[in-house]
Design an enzyme around this catalytic site. Structure first.
Site, short mmCIF file in Angstrom:
data_model
loop_
_atom_site.label_atom_id
_atom_site.label_comp_id
_atom_site.label_asym_id
_atom_site.label_seq_id
_atom_site.Cartn_x
_atom_site.Cartn_y
_atom_site.Cartn_z
N GLY A 19 -2.07 -4.70 -2.29
CA GLY A 19 -2.10 -3.26 -2.12
C GLY A 19 -3.13 -2.77 -1.12
O GLY A 19 -3.50 -3.47 -0.17
N HIS A 20 -3.61 -1.55 -1.36
CA HIS A 20 -4.48 -0.82 -0.44
C HIS A 20 -5.79 -1.55 -0.17
O HIS A 20 -6.16 -1.79 0.98
CB HIS A 20 -4.73 0.57 -1.04
N PHE A 21 -6.49 -1.90 -1.22
CA PHE A 21 -7.76 -2.61 -1.08
C PHE A 21 -7.49 -4.11 -1.10
O PHE A 21 -7.77 -4.82 -2.07
CB PHE A 21 -8.74 -2.20 -2.18
N ASP A 38 0.84 -1.20 0.00
CA ASP A 38 0.00 0.00 0.00
C ASP A 38 0.88 1.25 0.00
O ASP A 38 1.71 1.43 0.89
CB ASP A 38 -0.89 -0.03 1.24
#
Length: 320
Positions: A295-297, A269
């Site tokens: 990553g982020h999601f 992320d």
């Protein structure tokens, strides 16, 4: 003996264990409950939420991030709902909830928390495990500090509570806006509301971009592009500056109450990097800690792994 589970070693081992637990569990459990799509009125606002699972089961309250909504939990909810009562609201200005203009509603994290607090009291989960991601962290930690007796466990997925988690380059223009909210600095942040930026949030740091459905940004971007919504999001960018001064309070909550905590963090992320995940181990005597190679999601690429880890964690730490 104090236990500290640290699963940073090799992602393939984490994934294999999580998937194996999920698959084994799935063989013994009934079909997931039907997901219901509901709306409740809170202080004159229509608050949309997704709900599934037996109401007499332990509740999991899912708090979404920016720029999405309860839509980010569309797959996690049925993966948990045979065993848990799962509830996921959309904040004002997000998803299918009311989105009054900024001159009609003050978009601050204090106000979002107030609405979610009223939502829980109206809908009924008086005790819950909190899943906090991105914006869900400042909302969830405010709730936890205000009502520690309601929180049975924490699931932290790229949800920040430490200065180390916002020390990266992504935050520099946002911090500049906090320090001096000029029109120029405000306008410089509008690029974070574009389709390109939204798609980047979903795809940056994933192992295989072909696993990420374009339905994600296809859902989010039209909502961001609604008239007046940019001003809503910019107001919340500014209000995010109210969160770092509260970090010591949130950390004291962790040290004092020691909630059972599962950290499942997309380590690639670029918004909330893994540097913000590690400090939870300073304040929690027992934390189950997993860095995932995404990553982020993280739910988009590692939803099955995360669901398996949650089921295992809650099954051991939260009584039926």
């Amino acid at each position: 003996m104090t236990a500290r589970i640290n699963s940073e070693l090799v992602f393939t081992c984490v994934a294999a264990v999580g998937l194996a637990a999920s698959i084994a569990d799935a063989g013994d459990r009934p079909a997931p409950e039907q997901v219901l799509h509901r709306t409740v009125t809170i202080d004159g606002l229509d608050i949309f939420y997704r709900e599934a699972g037996p109401r007499d089961a332990p509740t999991v309250l899912l708090l979404h991030g920016f720029p999405t909504s309860s839509h980010m939990f569309r797959n996690l909810i049925p993966a948990l709902s045979d065993r848990y009562h799962v509830v996921a609201p959309d904040y004002p200005g997000f998803g299918n909830s009311s989105a009054p203009d900024v001159d009609e509603f003050e978009y601050t994290f204090d106000n979002l928390t107030r609405v979610v607090e009223r939502f829980t009291e109206e809908v009924g989960p008086t005790k819950y495990s909190l899943y906090v991601m991105d914006y869900g962290a400042p909302v969830g930690f405010r709730l936890a500090v205000q009502h520690p007796e309601r929180v049975q466990a924490l699931i932290v997925q790229n949800g920040n509570a430490y200065d180390e988690g916002i020390a990266n380059d992504f935050w520099e223009p946002i911090k500049a806006y906090w320090d001096d909210p000029t029109p120029e600095r405000k306008d410089a942040l509008r690029g974070l509301l574009t389709l390109e930026a939204t798609k980047w949030q979903y795809t940056h740091g994933v192992r295989n971009v072909e696993t990420i459905s374009p339905d994600t940004w296809g859902h989010v971007q039209p909502l961001l592009d609604r008239p007046g919504n940019q001003e809503i999001q910019l107001a919340l960018f500014y209000s995010y500056g109210s969160n770092p001064p509260l970090y010591p309070q949130w950390q004291e909550y962790l040290r004092t109450h020691q909630p059972p905590t599962l950290v499942v963090w997309g380590k690639n992320d670029a918004i909330f990097p893994a540097a913000g995940a590690h400090p939870y181990k300073r304040d929690l005597k027992e934390v189950e800690f997993h860095l995932l190679d995404t990553g982020h999601f993280a739910l988009e690429e590692e939803g099955a792994v995360i669901a398996g880890l949650i089921r295992d964690f809650l099954g051991r730490r939260v009584a039926d």
